[in-house]
Design a protein around this motif. Sequence first.
Motif, PDB file in Angstrom:
ATOM      1  N   UNK A   1      -4.692   5.626  -9.455  1.00 60.67           N
ATOM      2  CA  UNK A   1      -3.314   5.746  -8.976  1.00 60.67           C
ATOM      3  C   UNK A   1      -3.247   5.441  -7.480  1.00 60.67           C
ATOM      4  N   UNK A   2      -3.944   6.213  -6.659  1.00 56.16           N
ATOM      5  CA  UNK A   2      -3.877   5.999  -5.210  1.00 56.16           C
ATOM      6  C   UNK A   2      -4.559   4.712  -4.788  1.00 56.16           C
ATOM      7  N   UNK A   3      -5.397   4.163  -5.647  1.00 54.58           N
ATOM      8  CA  UNK A   3      -6.067   2.905  -5.318  1.00 54.58           C
ATOM      9  C   UNK A   3      -5.141   1.715  -5.238  1.00 54.58           C
ATOM     10  N   UNK A   4      -3.875   1.876  -5.623  1.00 56.14           N
ATOM     11  CA  UNK A   4      -2.945   0.740  -5.521  1.00 56.14           C
ATOM     12  C   UNK A   4      -2.551   0.459  -4.081  1.00 56.14           C
ATOM     13  N   UNK A   5      -2.773   1.420  -3.174  1.00 61.09           N
ATOM     14  CA  UNK A   5      -2.420   1.205  -1.770  1.00 61.09           C
ATOM     15  C   UNK A   5      -3.510   0.388  -1.074  1.00 61.09           C
ATOM     16  N   UNK A   6      -3.074  -0.597  -0.319  1.00 59.16           N
ATOM     17  CA  UNK A   6      -3.989  -1.439   0.454  1.00 59.16           C
ATOM     18  C   UNK A   6      -3.617  -1.346   1.939  1.00 59.16           C
ATOM     19  N   UNK A   7      -4.535  -1.701   2.834  1.00 60.60           N
ATOM     20  CA  UNK A   7      -4.259  -1.595   4.273  1.00 60.60           C
ATOM     21  C   UNK A   7      -2.945  -2.263   4.671  1.00 60.60           C
ATOM     22  N   UNK A   8      -2.173  -1.539   5.470  1.00 60.47           N
ATOM     23  CA  UNK A   8      -0.907  -2.044   5.969  1.00 60.47           C
ATOM     24  C   UNK A   8       0.290  -1.736   5.103  1.00 60.47           C
ATOM     25  N   UNK A   9       0.064  -1.199   3.902  1.00 59.23           N
ATOM     26  CA  UNK A   9       1.175  -0.961   2.978  1.00 59.23           C
ATOM     27  C   UNK A   9       1.801   0.425   3.130  1.00 59.23           C
ATOM     28  N   UNK A  10       1.117   1.337   3.786  1.00 54.76           N
ATOM     29  CA  UNK A  10       1.666   2.668   4.017  1.00 54.76           C
ATOM     30  C   UNK A  10       0.876   3.311   5.145  1.00 54.76           C
ATOM     31  N   UNK A  11       1.496   4.217   5.888  1.00 55.88           N
ATOM     32  CA  UNK A  11       0.755   4.828   6.985  1.00 55.88           C
ATOM     33  C   UNK A  11       1.527   5.930   7.672  1.00 55.88           C
ATOM     34  N   UNK A  12       0.876   6.524   8.673  1.00 58.69           N
ATOM     35  CA  UNK A  12       1.464   7.611   9.450  1.00 58.69           C
ATOM     36  C   UNK A  12       0.653   7.780  10.719  1.00 58.69           C
ATOM     37  N   UNK A  13       1.312   7.797  11.868  1.00 55.70           N
ATOM     38  CA  UNK A  13       0.596   7.945  13.134  1.00 55.70           C
ATOM     39  C   UNK A  13      -0.189   9.248  13.191  1.00 55.70           C
ATOM     40  N   UNK A  14       0.448  10.347  12.789  1.00 60.37           N
ATOM     41  CA  UNK A  14      -0.190  11.652  12.875  1.00 60.37           C
ATOM     42  C   UNK A  14      -0.840  12.091  11.564  1.00 60.37           C
ATOM     43  N   UNK A  15      -0.577  11.389  10.473  1.00 57.67           N
ATOM     44  CA  UNK A  15      -1.123  11.793   9.191  1.00 57.67           C
ATOM     45  C   UNK A  15      -2.643  11.824   9.202  1.00 57.67           C
ATOM     46  N   UNK A  16      -3.223  12.972   8.863  1.00 54.60           N
ATOM     47  CA  UNK A  16      -4.672  13.093   8.848  1.00 54.60           C
ATOM     48  C   UNK A  16      -5.288  13.183  10.225  1.00 54.60           C
ATOM     49  N   UNK A  17      -4.528  13.651  11.223  1.00 56.15           N
ATOM     50  CA  UNK A  17      -5.089  13.749  12.572  1.00 56.15           C
ATOM     51  C   UNK A  17      -6.191  14.812  12.605  1.00 56.15           C
ATOM     52  N   UNK A  18      -7.146  14.704  13.542  1.00 55.56           N
ATOM     53  CA  UNK A  18      -8.304  15.604  13.549  1.00 55.56           C
ATOM     54  C   UNK A  18      -7.954  17.077  13.654  1.00 55.56           C
ATOM     55  N   UNK A  19      -6.931  17.412  14.439  1.00 50.07           N
ATOM     56  CA  UNK A  19      -6.574  18.818  14.595  1.00 50.07           C
ATOM     57  C   UNK A  19      -6.061  19.397  13.278  1.00 50.07           C
ATOM     58  N   UNK A  20      -5.150  18.674  12.628  1.00 51.92           N
ATOM     59  CA  UNK A  20      -4.621  19.152  11.347  1.00 51.92           C
ATOM     60  C   UNK A  20      -5.720  19.234  10.297  1.00 51.92           C
ATOM     61  N   UNK A  21      -6.600  18.246  10.278  1.00 50.04           N
ATOM     62  CA  UNK A  21      -7.666  18.248   9.274  1.00 50.04           C
ATOM     63  C   UNK A  21      -8.655  19.386   9.503  1.00 50.04           C
ATOM     64  N   UNK A  22      -8.912  19.708  10.757  1.00 48.10           N
ATOM     65  CA  UNK A  22      -9.822  20.822  11.040  1.00 48.10           C
ATOM     66  C   UNK A  22      -9.232  22.129  10.525  1.00 48.10           C
ATOM     67  N   UNK A  23      -7.941  22.332  10.762  1.00 45.98           N
ATOM     68  CA  UNK A  23      -7.279  23.520  10.223  1.00 45.98           C
ATOM     69  C   UNK A  23      -7.253  23.446   8.701  1.00 45.98           C
ATOM     70  N   UNK A  24      -6.953  22.267   8.173  1.00 41.07           N
ATOM     71  CA  UNK A  24      -6.892  22.081   6.730  1.00 41.07           C
ATOM     72  C   UNK A  24      -8.212  22.365   6.034  1.00 41.07           C
ATOM     73  N   UNK A  25      -9.315  22.044   6.679  1.00 42.11           N
ATOM     74  CA  UNK A  25     -10.623  22.350   6.084  1.00 42.11           C
ATOM     75  C   UNK A  25     -10.844  23.858   6.011  1.00 42.11           C
ATOM     76  N   UNK A  26     -10.378  24.581   7.036  1.00 41.12           N
ATOM     77  CA  UNK A  26     -10.483  26.038   7.001  1.00 41.12           C
ATOM     78  C   UNK A  26      -9.571  26.621   5.918  1.00 41.12           C
TER      79      UNK A  26
END
Length: 429
Positions: free
Chosen positions: A287-312
């Motif tokens: 399902x998610x494999x249909x996305x290819x580079x440049x077709x969707x994105x987010x400047x802050x999506x998956x940023x290191x600070x959020x991911x560090x909190x998210x891992x906790x």
Amino acid sequence: MTLTEPATARSTETTGTTGLHEALLHEHSAHNYHPLPVVVAEAEGAWVTDVEGRRYLDCLAGYSALNFGHRHPVLVAAAHRQLDRVTLTSRAFGSDQLGPWCAELSALLGKQMVLPMNTGAEAVESGVKVARKWGYEVKGVPADQARIVVASGGFHGRTTTIVGFSTDPDARGGFGPFTPGFDVVPYGDAAAIRAAITPETVAVLIEPIQGEAGVIVPEAGYLPAVREVCDAAGVLFVADEVQAGLGRTGHLLATRAAGVDADVYLLGKALGGGIMPLSAVVADADVLGVLQPGQHGSTFGGNPLACAVGRAVIELLADDGPDGVLARARTLGPVLHERLAGLVGKGVTGSRGVGLWAGIDVDPRLGTGRAVSEALMRRGVLVKDTHGSTIRLSPPLVITEAELHGAVDALEAALADLAGLAGLAGLAG
């Protein structure tokens, strides 16, 4: 436990009075919210303190964004560690937190891939885009003909596409024209979903429990029936678990609690621990494999600070032992619902919910949900109204049993207050 006595004012210097802050908000902020007259300055666990030193038991928990309570020490420590290292790279580069977070969230949900975003609405928008692209590239739907079945009463966010398939006139009014391609059917009716599916249908998008609608819990067979309909039609089952997921019901996912696995999960709110906005679309690679580079994105999506909190956050969710948040919601949920059932006929006409989540219908003769929320505020408990005389309880999952009883005691007393004002003292007595 009583919550009716306000705590003494803090000895530390406050930043101002409630009236000053409300005036600033009224003058300089768009009036898209009607908040209670509480201005929070500090918070910890299940409690908040306002600018004048009054303490309140938070029974809204940021619409479930604060499932782990305010400033959970594990999550705050993770944020502090990451703040000293790197907070943002954008997705133009990698970070040492993004890959592990995606892998750990995938493992937690038993799926293969994660699309990181920021807010719940972004997760839903991304899920819509992914479902459409999957429909064109995998199912073979003709270009620009994809349709998605959704349910009436649902709440999935505030973007123009999402409010376009909302049935709430306040959410829709004045924001058209809307994005086509959505078919609305009654919530809880799997047969209606089956009837709405056409060869161009690519997905069914629903909340396993409707939160904004008043914590509407479907009958036990509904979600399994939806799964069967999707399988028979060859369409994706997309579950919006932004509010219902990540422990609120006492289970990792409300869909899974019903014995059903969706093809796509949309997560947000509690995923960021009440510290950082963090959301995700989680699905398998087909399902998610249909996305290819440049077709969707987010400047802050998956940023290191959020991911560090998210891992906790993931570590806390993975602990399903007797002291974990999931177990606490399962243990205290029956306590909450038994207490609320005891208020039926005493100012409450009905209640429903799962885990530490409840919708409470107040006798409209006592007042609106807003009036009940204000009465509860005066007794030291914060909740939110929705749709007339309904209020919602969704306390942080770290709440204690004594605090939970205190919240229901305050509700009972607030109903008695309103009944007295309405000349119906016997109703809530």
